[in-house]
Scaffold this motif. Structure first.
Motif, PDB file in Angstrom:
ATOM      1  N   VAL A  75      -8.056  -3.152  -3.045  1.00  0.00           N
ATOM      2  CA  VAL A  75      -7.909  -1.826  -2.427  1.00  0.00           C
ATOM      3  C   VAL A  75      -8.935  -0.848  -3.004  1.00  0.00           C
ATOM      4  N   LEU A  76      -9.098  -0.874  -4.330  1.00  0.00           N
ATOM      5  CA  LEU A  76     -10.045   0.029  -4.982  1.00  0.00           C
ATOM      6  C   LEU A  76     -11.470  -0.241  -4.511  1.00  0.00           C
ATOM      7  N   LEU A  77     -11.830  -1.530  -4.430  1.00  0.00           N
ATOM      8  CA  LEU A  77     -13.181  -1.884  -3.987  1.00  0.00           C
ATOM      9  C   LEU A  77     -13.428  -1.418  -2.562  1.00  0.00           C
ATOM     10  N   ILE A 122       1.423   0.605  -4.450  1.00  0.00           N
ATOM     11  CA  ILE A 122       0.463   1.430  -5.199  1.00  0.00           C
ATOM     12  C   ILE A 122       0.200   2.791  -4.561  1.00  0.00           C
ATOM     13  N   MET A 123       1.074   3.216  -3.655  1.00  0.00           N
ATOM     14  CA  MET A 123       0.853   4.514  -3.028  1.00  0.00           C
ATOM     15  C   MET A 123       0.738   5.623  -4.074  1.00  0.00           C
ATOM     16  N   GLY A 124       1.553   5.519  -5.122  1.00  0.00           N
ATOM     17  CA  GLY A 124       1.513   6.537  -6.178  1.00  0.00           C
ATOM     18  C   GLY A 124       0.116   6.638  -6.777  1.00  0.00           C
ATOM     19  N   ALA A 125      -0.500   5.472  -7.039  1.00  0.00           N
ATOM     20  CA  ALA A 125      -1.837   5.468  -7.632  1.00  0.00           C
ATOM     21  C   ALA A 125      -2.888   5.985  -6.650  1.00  0.00           C
ATOM     22  N   ILE A 126      -2.737   5.611  -5.362  1.00  0.00           N
ATOM     23  CA  ILE A 126      -3.691   6.094  -4.354  1.00  0.00           C
ATOM     24  C   ILE A 126      -3.594   7.619  -4.250  1.00  0.00           C
ATOM     25  N   LEU A 127      -2.358   8.123  -4.188  1.00  0.00           N
ATOM     26  CA  LEU A 127      -2.187   9.581  -4.118  1.00  0.00           C
ATOM     27  C   LEU A 127      -2.738  10.256  -5.371  1.00  0.00           C
ATOM     28  N   GLY A 128      -2.521   9.600  -6.533  1.00  0.00           N
ATOM     29  CA  GLY A 128      -3.046  10.145  -7.788  1.00  0.00           C
ATOM     30  C   GLY A 128      -4.556  10.315  -7.703  1.00  0.00           C
ATOM     31  N   ILE A 144       0.829  -1.216   0.000  1.00  0.00           N
ATOM     32  CA  ILE A 144       0.000   0.000   0.000  1.00  0.00           C
ATOM     33  C   ILE A 144       0.859   1.259   0.000  1.00  0.00           C
ATOM     34  N   THR A 145       1.947   1.264   0.749  1.00  0.00           N
ATOM     35  CA  THR A 145       2.730   2.496   0.851  1.00  0.00           C
ATOM     36  C   THR A 145       3.899   2.546  -0.134  1.00  0.00           C
ATOM     37  N   GLY A 146       4.133   1.447  -0.874  1.00  0.00           N
ATOM     38  CA  GLY A 146       5.307   1.386  -1.734  1.00  0.00           C
ATOM     39  C   GLY A 146       5.157   2.142  -3.047  1.00  0.00           C
ATOM     40  N   LYS A 147       6.316   2.358  -3.692  1.00  0.00           N
ATOM     41  CA  LYS A 147       6.307   2.986  -5.000  1.00  0.00           C
ATOM     42  C   LYS A 147       6.111   1.940  -6.077  1.00  0.00           C
ATOM     43  N   LEU A 148       5.730   2.396  -7.261  1.00  0.00           N
ATOM     44  CA  LEU A 148       5.582   1.467  -8.375  1.00  0.00           C
ATOM     45  C   LEU A 148       6.942   0.929  -8.761  1.00  0.00           C
ATOM     46  N   SER A 149       6.924  -0.301  -9.274  1.00  0.00           N
ATOM     47  CA  SER A 149       8.188  -0.900  -9.650  1.00  0.00           C
ATOM     48  C   SER A 149       7.940  -1.969 -10.700  1.00  0.00           C
ATOM     49  N   THR A 150       8.940  -2.233 -11.510  1.00  0.00           N
ATOM     50  CA  THR A 150       8.786  -3.315 -12.483  1.00  0.00           C
ATOM     51  C   THR A 150       8.953  -4.659 -11.796  1.00  0.00           C
ATOM     52  N   SER A 151       9.577  -4.642 -10.643  1.00  0.00           N
ATOM     53  CA  SER A 151       9.736  -5.890  -9.916  1.00  0.00           C
ATOM     54  C   SER A 151       8.495  -6.137  -9.076  1.00  0.00           C
ATOM     55  N   ALA A 152       7.817  -7.253  -9.323  1.00  0.00           N
ATOM     56  CA  ALA A 152       6.550  -7.534  -8.671  1.00  0.00           C
ATOM     57  C   ALA A 152       6.685  -7.563  -7.155  1.00  0.00           C
ATOM     58  N   ASP A 153       7.811  -8.041  -6.659  1.00  0.00           N
ATOM     59  CA  ASP A 153       7.987  -8.160  -5.219  1.00  0.00           C
ATOM     60  C   ASP A 153       8.045  -6.807  -4.521  1.00  0.00           C
ATOM     61  N   ARG A 154       8.582  -5.811  -5.231  1.00  0.00           N
ATOM     62  CA  ARG A 154       8.789  -4.518  -4.584  1.00  0.00           C
ATOM     63  C   ARG A 154       7.709  -3.514  -4.932  1.00  0.00           C
ATOM     64  N   THR A 186      -0.827   8.717 -11.893  1.00  0.00           N
ATOM     65  CA  THR A 186      -1.484   7.495 -12.332  1.00  0.00           C
ATOM     66  C   THR A 186      -2.584   7.190 -11.323  1.00  0.00           C
ATOM     67  N   ILE A 187      -3.477   6.275 -11.669  1.00  0.00           N
ATOM     68  CA  ILE A 187      -4.577   5.959 -10.766  1.00  0.00           C
ATOM     69  C   ILE A 187      -4.755   4.452 -10.696  1.00  0.00           C
ATOM     70  N   MET A 188      -5.454   4.000  -9.697  1.00  0.00           N
ATOM     71  CA  MET A 188      -5.572   2.557  -9.480  1.00  0.00           C
ATOM     72  C   MET A 188      -6.159   1.796 -10.678  1.00  0.00           C
ATOM     73  N   PRO A 189      -7.287   2.236 -11.241  1.00  0.00           N
ATOM     74  CA  PRO A 189      -7.835   1.461 -12.366  1.00  0.00           C
ATOM     75  C   PRO A 189      -6.840   1.339 -13.514  1.00  0.00           C
ATOM     76  N   MET A 190      -6.062   2.415 -13.723  1.00  0.00           N
ATOM     77  CA  MET A 190      -5.078   2.409 -14.797  1.00  0.00           C
ATOM     78  C   MET A 190      -3.999   1.374 -14.507  1.00  0.00           C
ATOM     79  N   GLN A 191      -3.588   1.326 -13.245  1.00  0.00           N
ATOM     80  CA  GLN A 191      -2.551   0.391 -12.837  1.00  0.00           C
ATOM     81  C   GLN A 191      -3.034  -1.048 -12.998  1.00  0.00           C
ATOM     82  N   ILE A 192      -4.319  -1.258 -12.651  1.00  0.00           N
ATOM     83  CA  ILE A 192      -4.912  -2.599 -12.823  1.00  0.00           C
ATOM     84  C   ILE A 192      -4.809  -2.999 -14.294  1.00  0.00           C
ATOM     85  N   TYR A 193      -5.141  -2.022 -15.152  1.00  0.00           N
ATOM     86  CA  TYR A 193      -5.114  -2.292 -16.584  1.00  0.00           C
ATOM     87  C   TYR A 193      -3.708  -2.657 -17.055  1.00  0.00           C
TER      88      TYR A 193
END
Lengths: 294, 272
Positions: free
Chosen positions: A271-273, A71-77, A58-68, A242-249
């Protein structure tokens, strides 16, 4: 002579009762269909995504590595978008509703506007996206920033807010404003002291529901342009976002490359739900708490 | 008195008392009113005297409510309304487009058919009028609220629950609260549009007693479909029929020796 033959009625009664039950079952099944599909969706998303939700996600930054990835960026967006959408839609929407309900001369002019607002509510959201791209991103040269996205979403939900506010204002009994006018109050005094307080719960409920629609909206923002991987958090309304639905996509279409992305998408859906559920609950609470008797 | 020359109302019993030496509050001359195409008031000529109770009676749809709403121009809330003729209030021509309705309505209070308190506390209901007219001082507001509630003889019942919502009151109490709310703007005239038609007999009686009390300080115009009520509480009665004033006279005269046969038919219950 009687027109209704009791024997005939009795002989047909069993058939009628069977028919009665058939329809009852049919209606129940129709209702069940929706519930079952919803349940499957929620179970599927929860089983896939729940394990991936933790504080880091929840508080992490976006990353290409799935482990790291977080989605905080999307939540803030989403939050920054709301900071634009809420004041714009509330001020424009409620003001329009007040004008149409209480000031505009009843006639052709009002009927035309009314029809147009109803039609605007039905315009596909992607069209609003094109409008936003043309006007806010290009003509006003804002770029694909929060402000442009927020204004686009505001246009999208404005008709809903207007119609909901109009209904809330119309529901305030005429005799209350008459009492106010009867004491020499001007129209504005009456609107401010009587009509708005009485219609506020309805206006807020409608607006929150419109807002939860805006939060889930993706198509218009796709058109405006949202970066596929945006690492810095948006810090204001002039930042890209960016936003959560976009990230899901994005995670879903890339899951053919990295299979864990599908789990990230599921976790983001959860999280979005939850966020939408909280917003809708607030709307229900407001409606129940402030509902007035007249 | 210009009314003597008016053609429509029929006055047969001319005495000194018919046109007393009292101040005229409202003078209506040749008033005509249309809702769109419907001619609702026809050549109305009527004088309302100071500190009297003037009752307006007549069957449904006779224009009595329309007339009383014209006196504070509330009738204009219907957008299609058109008027000709004149109404003067203390010498001011109120149908004049330049005349400010808000000004008129602060001097002329109105009590409606259905009790219509605001969804606010009892205190805020009464303080509403003074507040919109610019009184902010809490002490003065307190004083006005108490004075108005006493004036509407409801103070004793509500003095310990001023902060409670007005919807907790009974229908009769709500109507007296609405009267108090109307007194709080310190009007000269009180218009009452069938104020007891939604109330039970006991509450009706209290309102009627209150009207008797109030006429010492206010000019009261009351529309009622209840003829007994008009006979009990009014000094003067106007009988409306199909948008016209059939007869206007002292209440005693109207109810004992009406000049027009239609008035007699109505008050004896033959129609309406």
């Amino acid at each position: 002579m009687k027109y209704i033959n009791q024997e005939q009625v009795q002989s047909k009664m069993n058939r009628r009762l069977v028919k009665n039950n058939i329809f009852k079952t049919l209606f129940a099944l129709a209702t069940m269909f929706g519930i079952v599909v919803l349940a499957i969706l929620i179970i599927r998303v929860l089983t896939q995504g729940l394990a991936w939700i933790d504080m880091d996600f929840i508080t992490g930054k976006l990353s290409t590595s799935a482990d790291r990835a977080g989605i905080m960026g999307a939540i803030l967006g989403t939050l920054w978008l709301m900071i634009v959408v809420i004041p714009v839609t509330l001020i424009l929407g409620v003001a329009t509703a007040i004008y149409l309900e209480l000031y505009a001369p009843k006639g052709k002019f009002q009927a035309i506007i009314q029809t147009n607002i109803a039609n605007l509510a039905g315009v596909p959201s992607i069209v609003y996206g094109l409008l936003g791209l043309t006007v806010f991103v290009r003509a006003m040269d804002l770029g694909n920033v929060v402000l442009a996205g927020g204004l686009t979403l505001s246009l999208l939900v404005l008709p809903i807010v207007i119609v909901a506010s109009q209904e809330a204002i119309r529901a305030v009994p005429q005799h209350l404003s008459e009492a106010s006018f009867g004491m020499g109050a001007t129209k504005w005094q009456t609107v401010k002291n009587i009509v708005l307080p009485a219609s506020l719960p309805g206006i807020l409920t409608g607006s929150i529901l419109a807002l939860s629609r805006a939060i889930g909206e993706t198509a218009p923002l796709t058109v405006i342009g949202i970066p596929a991987l945006l690492i810095p958090f948006p810090g204001g309304i002039f930042d890209t976002f960016t936003i959560m639905p976009m990230q899901i996509y994005y995670w879903t279409i890339d899951s053919s490359l990295v299979s864990e992305y599908a789990n990230l998408a599921a976790a983001t859906i959860v999280v979005l739900l939850v966020m939408l559920f909280i917003l809708n609950s607030i709307a229900v609470i407001i409606r129940n708490k402030f509902q007035q008797r007249y | 008195m210009s009314l003597k020359t008016a053609s429509k109302p029929i006055f047969t019993n001319y005495t000194e008392e018919t046109f007393p030496n009292k101040n005229v509050v409202y003078d209506t001359k040749d008033l005509n009113l249309w809702y769109g195409e419907t001619h609702a008031l026809k050549d109305i000529n009527l004088s309302i005297y100071e500190k009297e109770v003037t009752a307006i009676i007549g069957p449904s749809g006779c224009g009595k409510s329309t007339y009383i709403k014209t006196l504070n121009r509330m009738v204009e809330l219907v957008p299609t309304v058109r008027t000709t003729g004149s109404i003067t209030y203390n010498g001011m021509s109120i149908l004049d487009k330049k005349f400010k309705v808000e000004d008129l309505r602060t001097r002329v209070g109105m009590v409606f058919q259905k009790p219509n308190p605001f969804p606010k506390s009892i205190y805020d209901n009464v303080a509403y009028g003074p507040k919109i007219h610019g009184i902010r001082n809490k002490k003065i507001l307190d004083e006005i609220v108490e004075k108005s509630l006493r004036g509407a003889s409801i103070w004793e019942e509500v003095k310990d629950r001023l902060k409670e919502n007005a919807y907790g009151l009974s229908g009769g109490q709500q109507q007296r609260l609405c009267i108090a709310r109307c007194l709080a703007i310190e009007p000269d005239v009180i218009l009452m549009d069938e104020p007891t038609s939604a109330l039970d007999p006991k509450s009706t009686l209290r309102i009627e007693e209150l009207v008797q009390e109030l006429k010492k300080d206010y000019s009261i115009i009351i529309v009622t479909h209840n003829m007994q009520q008009a006979a009990r509480i009014s000094d003067r009665t106007a009988f409306f029929l199909n948008g016209e004033v059939v007869e206007f006279d002292q209440t005693d005269t109207i109810f004992t020796k009406p000049a027009d046969s239609r008035t007699e038919d109505y008050i004896s219950g033959r129609f309406g």
